[in-house]
Design a protein around this motif. Structure first.
Motif, PDB file in Angstrom:
ATOM      1  N   PHE A  12      45.128  27.781  28.550  1.00  0.00           N
ATOM      2  CA  PHE A  12      44.395  27.985  29.820  1.00  0.00           C
ATOM      3  C   PHE A  12      44.749  29.330  30.465  1.00  0.00           C
ATOM      4  CE2 PHE A  12      44.414  23.278  29.488  1.00  0.00           C
ATOM      5  CZ  PHE A  12      43.044  23.095  29.436  1.00  0.00           C
ATOM      6  N   ARG A  13      46.007  29.779  30.225  1.00  0.00           N
ATOM      7  CA  ARG A  13      46.384  31.089  30.749  1.00  0.00           C
ATOM      8  C   ARG A  13      45.593  32.189  30.034  1.00  0.00           C
ATOM      9  NH1 ARG A  13      51.389  30.614  30.278  1.00  0.00           N
ATOM     10  NH2 ARG A  13      51.853  30.076  32.436  1.00  0.00           N
ATOM     11  N   ARG A  14      45.390  32.007  28.730  1.00  0.00           N
ATOM     12  CA  ARG A  14      44.617  32.975  27.970  1.00  0.00           C
ATOM     13  C   ARG A  14      43.154  32.995  28.428  1.00  0.00           C
ATOM     14  NH1 ARG A  14      46.540  31.907  23.535  1.00  0.00           N
ATOM     15  NH2 ARG A  14      45.080  30.311  22.781  1.00  0.00           N
ATOM     16  N   ILE A  15      42.611  31.800  28.722  1.00  0.00           N
ATOM     17  CA  ILE A  15      41.235  31.727  29.227  1.00  0.00           C
ATOM     18  C   ILE A  15      41.141  32.480  30.563  1.00  0.00           C
ATOM     19  CG2 ILE A  15      39.449  30.201  30.146  1.00  0.00           C
ATOM     20  CD1 ILE A  15      40.374  28.116  28.080  1.00  0.00           C
ATOM     21  N   GLY A  16      42.102  32.224  31.436  1.00  0.00           N
ATOM     22  CA  GLY A  16      42.101  32.909  32.734  1.00  0.00           C
ATOM     23  C   GLY A  16      42.216  34.404  32.588  1.00  0.00           C
ATOM     24  N   SER A  17      43.051  34.847  31.623  1.00  0.00           N
ATOM     25  CA  SER A  17      43.205  36.283  31.389  1.00  0.00           C
ATOM     26  C   SER A  17      41.911  36.898  30.874  1.00  0.00           C
ATOM     27  CB  SER A  17      44.341  36.499  30.390  1.00  0.00           C
ATOM     28  OG  SER A  17      44.468  37.880  30.091  1.00  0.00           O
ATOM     29  N   ASN A  18      41.244  36.192  29.975  1.00  0.00           N
ATOM     30  CA  ASN A  18      39.980  36.704  29.445  1.00  0.00           C
ATOM     31  C   ASN A  18      38.915  36.805  30.531  1.00  0.00           C
ATOM     32  OD1 ASN A  18      41.038  36.899  26.865  1.00  0.00           O
ATOM     33  ND2 ASN A  18      40.378  34.837  26.274  1.00  0.00           N
ATOM     34  N   VAL A  19      38.834  35.757  31.340  1.00  0.00           N
ATOM     35  CA  VAL A  19      37.865  35.775  32.438  1.00  0.00           C
ATOM     36  C   VAL A  19      38.199  36.893  33.422  1.00  0.00           C
ATOM     37  CG1 VAL A  19      36.963  34.488  34.421  1.00  0.00           C
ATOM     38  CG2 VAL A  19      37.286  33.340  32.228  1.00  0.00           C
ATOM     39  N   SER A  20      39.499  37.087  33.710  1.00  0.00           N
ATOM     40  CA  SER A  20      39.923  38.143  34.627  1.00  0.00           C
ATOM     41  C   SER A  20      39.519  39.517  34.095  1.00  0.00           C
ATOM     42  CB  SER A  20      41.433  38.085  34.837  1.00  0.00           C
ATOM     43  OG  SER A  20      41.862  39.139  35.679  1.00  0.00           O
ATOM     44  N   SER A  21      39.667  39.722  32.786  1.00  0.00           N
ATOM     45  CA  SER A  21      39.271  41.000  32.191  1.00  0.00           C
ATOM     46  C   SER A  21      37.777  41.223  32.331  1.00  0.00           C
ATOM     47  CB  SER A  21      39.673  41.030  30.713  1.00  0.00           C
ATOM     48  OG  SER A  21      41.071  40.940  30.576  1.00  0.00           O
ATOM     49  N   TYR A  22      37.025  40.167  32.118  1.00  0.00           N
ATOM     50  CA  TYR A  22      35.570  40.311  32.232  1.00  0.00           C
ATOM     51  C   TYR A  22      35.168  40.584  33.691  1.00  0.00           C
ATOM     52  CZ  TYR A  22      30.597  39.464  31.682  1.00  0.00           C
ATOM     53  OH  TYR A  22      29.235  39.618  31.677  1.00  0.00           O
ATOM     54  N   VAL A  23      35.812  39.870  34.615  1.00  0.00           N
ATOM     55  CA  VAL A  23      35.502  40.059  36.035  1.00  0.00           C
ATOM     56  C   VAL A  23      35.867  41.481  36.474  1.00  0.00           C
ATOM     57  CG1 VAL A  23      36.151  39.367  38.371  1.00  0.00           C
ATOM     58  CG2 VAL A  23      35.659  37.624  36.651  1.00  0.00           C
ATOM     59  N   ASN A  24      36.971  42.004  35.982  1.00  0.00           N
ATOM     60  CA  ASN A  24      37.357  43.380  36.321  1.00  0.00           C
ATOM     61  C   ASN A  24      36.320  44.372  35.802  1.00  0.00           C
ATOM     62  OD1 ASN A  24      39.676  42.628  37.647  1.00  0.00           O
ATOM     63  ND2 ASN A  24      40.972  42.792  35.820  1.00  0.00           N
ATOM     64  N   MET A  25      35.786  44.086  34.595  1.00  0.00           N
ATOM     65  CA  MET A  25      34.745  44.963  34.064  1.00  0.00           C
ATOM     66  C   MET A  25      33.501  44.938  34.954  1.00  0.00           C
ATOM     67  SD  MET A  25      32.754  44.663  30.413  1.00  0.00           S
ATOM     68  CE  MET A  25      31.798  43.267  31.027  1.00  0.00           C
ATOM     69  N   VAL A  26      33.125  43.736  35.396  1.00  0.00           N
ATOM     70  CA  VAL A  26      31.973  43.615  36.290  1.00  0.00           C
ATOM     71  C   VAL A  26      32.268  44.278  37.635  1.00  0.00           C
ATOM     72  CG1 VAL A  26      30.495  41.990  37.529  1.00  0.00           C
ATOM     73  CG2 VAL A  26      31.146  41.519  35.168  1.00  0.00           C
ATOM     74  N   SER A  27      33.515  44.159  38.110  1.00  0.00           N
ATOM     75  CA  SER A  27      33.896  44.771  39.387  1.00  0.00           C
ATOM     76  C   SER A  27      33.734  46.290  39.322  1.00  0.00           C
ATOM     77  CB  SER A  27      35.339  44.411  39.726  1.00  0.00           C
ATOM     78  OG  SER A  27      35.738  45.033  40.923  1.00  0.00           O
ATOM     79  N   ASP A  28      34.159  46.883  38.194  1.00  0.00           N
ATOM     80  CA  ASP A  28      33.994  48.331  38.037  1.00  0.00           C
ATOM     81  C   ASP A  28      32.509  48.713  38.041  1.00  0.00           C
ATOM     82  OD1 ASP A  28      36.698  48.643  37.943  1.00  0.00           O
ATOM     83  OD2 ASP A  28      36.809  48.626  35.745  1.00  0.00           O
ATOM     84  N   THR A  29      31.706  47.871  37.398  1.00  0.00           N
ATOM     85  CA  THR A  29      30.262  48.148  37.361  1.00  0.00           C
ATOM     86  C   THR A  29      29.663  48.081  38.759  1.00  0.00           C
ATOM     87  OG1 THR A  29      30.109  47.263  35.108  1.00  0.00           O
ATOM     88  CG2 THR A  29      28.064  47.422  36.383  1.00  0.00           C
ATOM     89  N   LEU A  30      30.004  47.011  39.493  1.00  0.00           N
ATOM     90  CA  LEU A  30      29.436  46.830  40.835  1.00  0.00           C
ATOM     91  C   LEU A  30      29.938  47.890  41.808  1.00  0.00           C
ATOM     92  CD1 LEU A  30      29.548  42.940  41.233  1.00  0.00           C
ATOM     93  CD2 LEU A  30      27.550  44.383  40.809  1.00  0.00           C
ATOM     94  N   ARG A  31      31.158  48.341  41.589  1.00  0.00           N
ATOM     95  CA  ARG A  31      31.674  49.387  42.477  1.00  0.00           C
ATOM     96  C   ARG A  31      30.820  50.644  42.392  1.00  0.00           C
ATOM     97  NH1 ARG A  31      37.867  51.840  42.591  1.00  0.00           N
ATOM     98  NH2 ARG A  31      37.425  53.509  44.069  1.00  0.00           N
ATOM     99  N   ASN A  32      30.198  50.869  41.235  1.00  0.00           N
ATOM    100  CA  ASN A  32      29.317  52.027  41.061  1.00  0.00           C
ATOM    101  C   ASN A  32      27.873  51.744  41.433  1.00  0.00           C
ATOM    102  OD1 ASN A  32      31.368  53.739  40.069  1.00  0.00           O
ATOM    103  ND2 ASN A  32      31.207  52.801  38.043  1.00  0.00           N
ATOM    104  N   THR A  33      27.411  50.520  41.183  1.00  0.00           N
ATOM    105  CA  THR A  33      25.995  50.216  41.407  1.00  0.00           C
ATOM    106  C   THR A  33      25.687  49.777  42.838  1.00  0.00           C
ATOM    107  OG1 THR A  33      26.351  47.956  40.582  1.00  0.00           O
ATOM    108  CG2 THR A  33      25.591  49.600  39.001  1.00  0.00           C
ATOM    109  N   LEU A  34      26.631  49.116  43.507  1.00  0.00           N
ATOM    110  CA  LEU A  34      26.358  48.668  44.878  1.00  0.00           C
ATOM    111  C   LEU A  34      26.088  49.846  45.825  1.00  0.00           C
ATOM    112  CD1 LEU A  34      28.912  45.718  45.321  1.00  0.00           C
ATOM    113  CD2 LEU A  34      26.421  45.579  45.072  1.00  0.00           C
ATOM    114  N   PRO A  35      26.899  50.931  45.810  1.00  0.00           N
ATOM    115  CA  PRO A  35      26.570  52.073  46.685  1.00  0.00           C
ATOM    116  C   PRO A  35      25.188  52.652  46.411  1.00  0.00           C
ATOM    117  CG  PRO A  35      28.825  52.255  45.892  1.00  0.00           C
ATOM    118  CD  PRO A  35      28.200  51.132  45.132  1.00  0.00           C
ATOM    119  N   LYS A  36      24.797  52.679  45.124  1.00  0.00           N
ATOM    120  CA  LYS A  36      23.473  53.206  44.807  1.00  0.00           C
ATOM    121  C   LYS A  36      22.381  52.346  45.430  1.00  0.00           C
ATOM    122  CE  LYS A  36      25.022  55.234  40.455  1.00  0.00           C
ATOM    123  NZ  LYS A  36      24.880  55.250  38.981  1.00  0.00           N
TER     124      LYS A  36
END
Length: 449
Positions: free
Chosen positions: A357-381
Motif C-alpha cells: 500500500f505504501r508503494r501504491i501511495g508512492s506511485n499515486v503521489s508521483s502521478y499527482v506531482n506530474m499533474v501538479s506540474d502540468t496544472l501549474r503551467n496551464t492554470l495561469p494560461k
C-alpha cells in the motif's frame, strides 16, 4: 487714512502747501518724506501765491532753493471764496490764473511752468511714463493669470454640450481615457499589473504545496480506498480501480487552488478598475458616470471570472477523465523482486502488506506531482485567457452597446456634474474673460513717446 493711500508704491503724492506758511513745517512735505524718501513719487504744489504779504514771494521754494524735490515745484492760484460764492466757472478761473502768472513781476519768468493746467499736464506725463514702465510687468502678470485660469479650466473640464450626439461622444471619449489607464496598469505602464504575476508565481505554487496529499495518501487511507474499490473480490494483480479512485480523489484537491487563483486575479482586476477610475482626471467631474463605468466594469469582470472558473475546473476534470497510460505501464518494471524469486510470487506475498500500500501511495503521489506540474503551467494560461485578456479587449463592450441606446435625458444624467465644480468653472471663465479684455486693451494702446 491718508498714510494708507500714500504709502502704496503706485500712488502719486501731491504735497500741497500754502505759500504764506513756512515750508519747513508743512505736514504734507513731512508725510511725503516718510513714505517716499527718494522723492520719486512726490510733486510739490504751492498754493495761495496771490495771498502772500506784499514784498514777499515764494521764488526760493519754486526754484528749489528753500526745499529741493526730485520733481519741480508748481505754483497754482485757485478761486477765492468770493469767486466760489459768485459761482465763477473753472474756465474763467483758469484764465485769471494764467493772467496772474503772465503779468506777475515775481513769477513771470516761470509762467510757462506754473498753474493748474501745467500741473495737470505734468502729472499726466508722469503717469504715462509710470504706466509705460510697468506695462511689461502688468502684461506678464496678466498672461500668467490667463495661463493659470486656462490650466484650471482644462483641469475642471470644458462645459458639456447639450446635443445628445456630442454628449455620447464625450462619454465614449471618457470611457476610452479610463480604458487606456486600465490597460497601462495591466501592461506595466502603471503599477498594479505585476500583482497578477504574483498570483501565478507565489500564491498558486504555495497553495499546491499545501494540499493534504500526505494525509490522503497515508498507508491507512490507501488501504481503505483500495479495499473499498475492490469490493467483495480483491484485486488479482494490480488494484487498477483503487489507483483510479485514489488519483481521482487526489486530483479533486486541485479545484481549490485553481478557483482561488481565479478569485485572486478577479480581486486584482477590480482593484485596478477602481484605481484607474480614480486616476482618470477627466472622469472626476462626473460622479454619476464614474459609478456607471465602475458598475459596468465589475459586471464584466464577474462574467470573466465565471468563465475562468469553468475553464480551470474543466482543466482539472480533464486530468481526471483520462489518465496518462505510459506512466502506469512502467509500474510493473519498477516493482521490487526478491532475490531468487519470481514477480508473481512477490506480488502474492506483498499484496496485502504495508509495503504494497505504501508503494501504491508512492506511485499515486508521483502521478499527482506530474499533474501538479502540468496544472501549474496551464492554470495561469487559462486565467489570463479568460480574465486578463478579456478585460483588456472587451471590458466595456457591453456598456458600449447599452449606452448607444440611451437618449438625451439619460446621457445628461450620466454627465451630471458636481454643482460646486460647475460654479467654480463659471467663475474661472468670467475671470478669464476679464483678463483677456484687459490684455487686449493694453495691447491696443499706442503710447506716444
Amino acid at each position: 487714512m491718508v498714510r494708507t493711500y500714500v504709502g502704496k508704491p503706485n500712488c502719486i503724492i501731491l504735497a500741497v502747501s500754502p505759500a504764506n506758511q513756512d515750508i519747513a513745517t508743512s505736514d504734507a512735505i513731512k508725510l511725503a518724506r516718510e513714505v517716499d524718501p527718494t522723492g520719486e513719487r512726490t510733486f510739490g504744489v504751492l498754493t495761495k501765491l496771490d495771498l502772500m504779504d506784499k514784498g514777499t514771494n515764494a521764488l526760493d521754494v519754486l526754484e528749489g532753493r528753500a526745499y529741493r524735490l526730485q520733481h519741480p515745484w508748481v505754483g497754482i492760484v485757485n478761486r477765492s471764496q468770493a469767486d466760489i460764492n459768485k459761482n465763477v466757472d473753472m474756465i474763467y478761473a483758469r484764465r485769471k490764473e494764467r493772467e496772474y502768472f503772465a503779468t506777475s513781476p515775481e513769477y513771470g519768468h516761470l509762467a510757462s511752468k506754473m498753474g493748474s493746467e501745467y500741473l495737470a499736464k505734468l502729472l499726466s506725463k508722469h503717469l504715462e511714463q509710470f504706466i509705460k514702465a510697468r506695462i511689461p510687468s502688468i502684461t506678464s502678470l496678466i498672461n500668467k493669470s490667463i495661463d493659470e485660469l486656462e490650466s484650471e479650466l482644462d483641469h475642471l473640464g470644458r462645459p458639456i454640450a447639450v446635443d445628445a450626439g456630442a454628449q455620447l461622444y464625450t462619454i465614449l471619449e471618457l470611457c476610452r481615457a479610463f480604458d487606456k489607464i486600465f490597460k497601462e496598469h495591466l501592461d506595466g505602464g502603471r503599477p498594479g499589473g505585476d500583482r497578477i504575476y504574483g498570483v501565478f508565481d507565489n500564491q498558486l505554487p504555495a497553495a499546491l504545496r499545501k494540499l493534504p496529499f500526505d494525509r490522503y495518501l497515508s498507508v491507512q487511507n490507501v488501504r481503505k480506498v483500495v479495499s473499498e474499490a475492490d469490493g467483495y473480490q480483491p484485486h488479482l494483480i494490480a488494484p487498477e480501480q483503487g489507483y483510479r479512485r485514489l488519483i481521482e480523489g487526489a486530483l479533486n484537491y486541485f479545484r481549490g487552488p485553481a478557483e482561488a487563483s481565479v478569485d485572486a486575479v478577479h480581486f486584482v482586476l477590480k482593484e485596478l478598475v477602481r484605481k484607474s477610475i480614480g486616476e482618470c482626471q477627466e472622469l472626476k467631474r462626473f460622479p454619476s458616470l464614474q459609478s456607471t463605468i465602475a458598475a459596468a466594469s465589475n459586471e464584466a469582470l464577474e462574467k470573466f471570472r465565471d468563465e475562468g472558473r469553468k475553464t480551470v475546473v474543466r482543466l482539472v476534470d480533464m486530468e481526471s477523465s483520462y489518465l496518462t497510460v505510459d506512466f502506469f505501464r512502467k509500474l510493473p518494471q519498477e516493482m521490487e523482486i526478491p532475490k531468487g524469486g519470481k514477480p508473481e510470487a512477490a506480488a502474492a506475498v506483498d499484496r496485502y502488506g504495508e509495503a504494497h500500500f505504501r508503494r501504491i501511495g508512492s506511485n499515486v503521489s508521483s502521478y499527482v506531482n506530474m499533474v501538479s506540474d502540468t496544472l501549474r503551467n496551464t492554470l495561469p494560461k487559462a486565467v489570463v485567457y479568460c480574465q486578463v485578456k478579456e478585460a483588456k479587449q472587451s471590458l466595456l463592450n457591453y456598456f458600449y452597446t447599452q449606452i448607444g441606446k440611451k437618449e438625451g435625458k439619460a446621457l445628461s444624467e450620466l454627465l451630471d456634474e458636481d454643482p460646486a465644480l460647475m460654479e467654480r468653472r463659471m467663475q474661472c471663465a468670467k475671470r478669464l474673460e476679464l483678463y483677456k479684455k484687459a490684455r487686449d486693451e493694453i495691447d491696443s494702446v499706442a503710447w506716444v513717446r
